[in-house]
Design an enzyme around this catalytic site. Structure first.
Site, short mmCIF file in Angstrom:
data_model
loop_
_atom_site.label_atom_id
_atom_site.label_comp_id
_atom_site.label_asym_id
_atom_site.label_seq_id
_atom_site.Cartn_x
_atom_site.Cartn_y
_atom_site.Cartn_z
N SER A 176 24.26 39.98 -3.75
CA SER A 176 25.01 39.89 -2.50
C SER A 176 25.53 38.48 -2.32
CB SER A 176 24.10 40.25 -1.32
OG SER A 176 24.70 39.92 -0.08
N TYR A 194 16.27 39.26 3.72
CA TYR A 194 17.31 39.91 2.92
C TYR A 194 17.92 38.92 1.92
CZ TYR A 194 21.66 42.28 1.70
OH TYR A 194 22.69 42.84 1.00
#
Length: 276
Positions: free
Chosen positions: A140, A153
């Site tokens: 990501s 995350y």
């Protein structure tokens, strides 16, 4: 007879995983998909040509399930796996003080530990398909620089990025590529969920409010194809990701300031975490 090329995609019941399945199937590849959402997998399978998809419902944190699924899928690809797309993942956010231990453990398990499980389970099949086989991890843009309210995350995705680099070095002499795609925000069903149990607002609403762009899943699928067939270890996907990559390389202080700004935006005038 040459083995039919095959890709196994986790999180194939929607979003990026579904788009990958469609893209690779369109090139004639055999596609295996896994998910916990059987309905979603059935919908993905219905979008692909007949006989080109096999589905596997299992939890990616289950090591034995990995072995069983890949053993079965590779029966139709001559015992080889040309690409494992470690794509399954969970979004989460909010200040660390709001995130429960259960939420934190689940995120670490699915977004990081399961990625290692997939890599280990797929290795013998990737080796059999080498040279040119590929472990493709979905990281990501959150791995570029840690942002406020994304500590867990972002850490999982930074871990995936680091793992990709390590395995690329370990496996390159075997002819196995190890790559990651690093997309920014993708408009998938997962964004309809709130970032954690303390909040009610869907993640998607926060992204829209912040004026950030969504990258189409079709673009992510194309970049996944490019990553598998190219030489770059990491592929930034979307305008936001590419912009963050540039700023992070040349002006890291800008990202640090942005991270602090985001933290302040989540506090009310008394300095307490904001509530939805």
């Amino acid at each position: 007879m040459r083995a039919r090329k095959g890709i196994f995609i986790t999180g194939g019941g929607s979003g990026i995983g579904r788009a990958m399945a469609q893209h690779f199937a369109a090139q004639g590849w055999m596609v295996g998909i896994s998910d916990l959402n059987q309905q979603g997998m059935d919908e993905t399978k219905a979008l692909l040509p007949d006989g080109q998809c096999k589905t596997y419902k299992f939890d990616v944190t289950d090591r034995e399930a990995w072995d069983e699924a890949l053993k079965d899928f590779t029966l139709v690809t001559g015992g080889q796996l040309h690409v494992l797309a470690n794509n399954a993942g969970l979004p989460s956010g909010g200040p660390l003080t709001e995130v429960t231990h259960e939420e934190m453990d689940l995120l670490l398990d699915v977004n990081l530990r399961a990625v290692f499980y997939g890599a280990k389970a797929a290795f013998p099949y990737l080796k059999a398909a080498a040279p040119g086989s590929c472990l493709l991890n979905t990281a990501s843009a959150a791995a570029i620089y840690g942002m406020a309210n994304q500590s867990v995350y972002g850490a999982t995705k930074a871990g995936v990025r680091s793992m990709t680099e390590s395995l690329e070095a370990e496996w390159s002499h075997l002819g196995i590529k190890v790559r990651s795609i690093m997309p920014s925000f993708i408009d998938t069903p997962l964004l309809q969920n709130p970032p954690n149990r303390s909040r009610n607002t869907p993640i998607r609403d926060s992204v829209v409010k912040a004026g950030l762009e969504f990258t189409p899943v079709e673009e992510v699928a194309q970049e996944a194809w490019n990553a598998v067939h190219g030489d770059k270890v990491h592929t930034l996907v979307g305008k936001t990701a590419r912009k963050m990559g540039f700023i992070g390389k040349f002006f890291p202080g800008v990202l640090r300031k942005r991270a602090r700004t985001l933290a302040k935006a989540h506090e009310d005038s008394e300095g307490r975490p904001a509530r939805s």
